[in-house]
Design an enzyme around this catalytic site. Structure first.
Site, mmCIF file in Angstrom:
data_model
loop_
_atom_site.group_PDB
_atom_site.id
_atom_site.type_symbol
_atom_site.label_atom_id
_atom_site.label_comp_id
_atom_site.label_asym_id
_atom_site.label_seq_id
_atom_site.Cartn_x
_atom_site.Cartn_y
_atom_site.Cartn_z
ATOM 1 N N SER A 172 -15.485 1.985 -5.284
ATOM 2 C CA SER A 172 -15.400 4.059 -4.920
ATOM 3 C C SER A 172 -13.578 4.057 -4.933
ATOM 4 O O SER A 172 -13.573 5.079 -5.507
ATOM 5 C CB SER A 172 -15.407 3.263 -3.292
ATOM 6 N N ARG A 209 -5.244 -7.568 -3.860
ATOM 7 C CA ARG A 209 -4.304 -8.104 -3.002
ATOM 8 C C ARG A 209 -3.697 -9.103 -3.939
ATOM 9 O O ARG A 209 -3.306 -8.778 -5.233
ATOM 10 C CB ARG A 209 -5.421 -8.922 -2.563
ATOM 11 N N GLU A 222 2.759 -12.174 1.899
ATOM 12 C CA GLU A 222 3.045 -10.781 2.547
ATOM 13 C C GLU A 222 3.540 -11.555 4.191
ATOM 14 O O GLU A 222 2.653 -12.448 4.485
ATOM 15 C CB GLU A 222 2.232 -10.258 3.152
ATOM 16 N N HIS A 228 2.627 -2.412 1.825
ATOM 17 C CA HIS A 228 1.423 -3.221 1.842
ATOM 18 C C HIS A 228 0.586 -1.427 2.428
ATOM 19 O O HIS A 228 -0.002 -1.842 3.601
ATOM 20 C CB HIS A 228 0.288 -4.392 2.231
#
Length: 332
Positions: A171, A249, A278, A296
């Site tokens: 998507s 990611r 992170e 992020h």
């Protein structure tokens, strides 16, 4: 935790909120108006020692769970909930959920679906334009008064005509492709499967895609197969003029190798919204003008958070009504 009164949902619509303390559901009122909510983070005074007994006590009534953000949901926690039937992840990625255990137990899983797709695609284009045209670098030259002292900003590169390889034509990837075609780029892709309805050239692996591209954009999910998919060989194939944009990611890329290549000038640049550990970022990246860093945030806009809350509620309503989930996750 919501209190039960005459206007409360029936107990059969009880939902467990599973979250790390730094995450909250974007519209808690929406949930509380439709479901009875168990939120142990807001009620337990000593979460680490109390959570297992809490879940055991309430396990008989917990059929649905909402995983807020990238909060880990492991086999141990799932094992404490023998009547759990549905997990709705309030995020696009489901790599923090033990999907093997869910599949083994017959637990259905849903995620954010298309809630973030438009906003992430916009962010990809923003990162790419910034990396190529040196927008953030120029901003620093102006704010630092260096332009006024006669310093010139390093020239950037045009976007039009660039060969873009998209890893993960789902998507988000499709929306990225549509935007970059409008910029005059040529697009090819690598994905889990060839998309029969798509005319873009398909490559069976990321290495061959990189050989024919100037830019790699990572939009795929993190799995055992895609961990460190972008390794030394792929980066070498991309070459000194290559740019990596990662909104998937952090662990999709061999981060240490990428940092080394960026420092040594073996890659032209990178736009990174995600990282392997992170919120910690390799300090070598801080001094590189060729790299644009983002905390992020590609998925986050007020509009996307509203859409996220809506799709979570729609999935829960579908589950409790015995209908198919709105955005189910495939275990394949």
């Amino acid at each position: 935790m919501s209190t039960v009164d005459d206007d409360s949902p029936p107990p059969s619509k009880l939902v467990l909120l599973h979250r790390l303390p730094i995450y909250t559901f974007p519209n808690p009122t929406l949930l509380h108006n439709r479901f009875t909510i168990l939120d142990p983070r807001s009620t337990l005074t000593d979460y680490p020692t109390q959570i297992d007994p809490f879940l055991t006590t309430h396990s008989h009534s917990i059929r649905a769970l909402v995983c807020v953000g990238p909060s880990p949901l492991d086999a141990h926690t799932i094992g404490l909930l023998p009547f759990l039937e549905c997990v709705v992840v309030a995020a696009a990625g489901v790599d923090r959920v033990d999907l093997k255990e869910c599949k083994k137990r017959g637990i259905v899983v849903a995620n954010a679906g298309d809630a973030f797709s438009e906003d992430v695609a916009d962010y990809v284009v923003g990162l790419l334009v910034d990396v190529l045209r040196k927008v953030s670098l120029g901003d620093g030259v102006v704010r630092g008064r260096r332009w006024a002292r006669g310093e010139e900003c390093e020239l950037g590169f045009k976007l039009s005509g660039k060969r873009v390889g998209i890893v993960g034509l789902g998507s988000i990837g499709m929306r990225v492709a549509e935007r970059l075609v409008a910029f005059g780029c040529t697009v090819a892709y690598n994905s889990q499967k060839r998309k029969l309805a798509v005319s873009f050239p398909y490559y069976e692996n990321a290495h061959d895609l990189a050989l024919d591209c100037d830019i790699l954009i990572l939009c795929c999910s993190l799995t055992e197969k895609t961990r460190h998919l972008i390794n030394k060989d792929v980066m070498t194939a991309l070459g000194k003029g290559g740019v990596i944009i990662n909104v998937g990611r952090g662990a999709l890329v061999d981060e240490k190798q990428m940092v080394q290549y960026l420092v040594e000038g073996k890659l032209r640049g990178a736009g990174l919204d995600v990282f392997e550990d992170e919120p910690y970022v390799p300090r070598e990246l801080f001094s590189l003008d060729s790299v644009v860093l983002s905390p992020h945030r590609a998925v986050l806009t007020p509009e996307s958070l509203e859409a996220l809350a809506d799709i979570v509620v729609e999935n829960l309503e579908a589950f409790f009504s015995g209908r198919p989930l709105k955005s189910p996750v495939s275990f394949e």
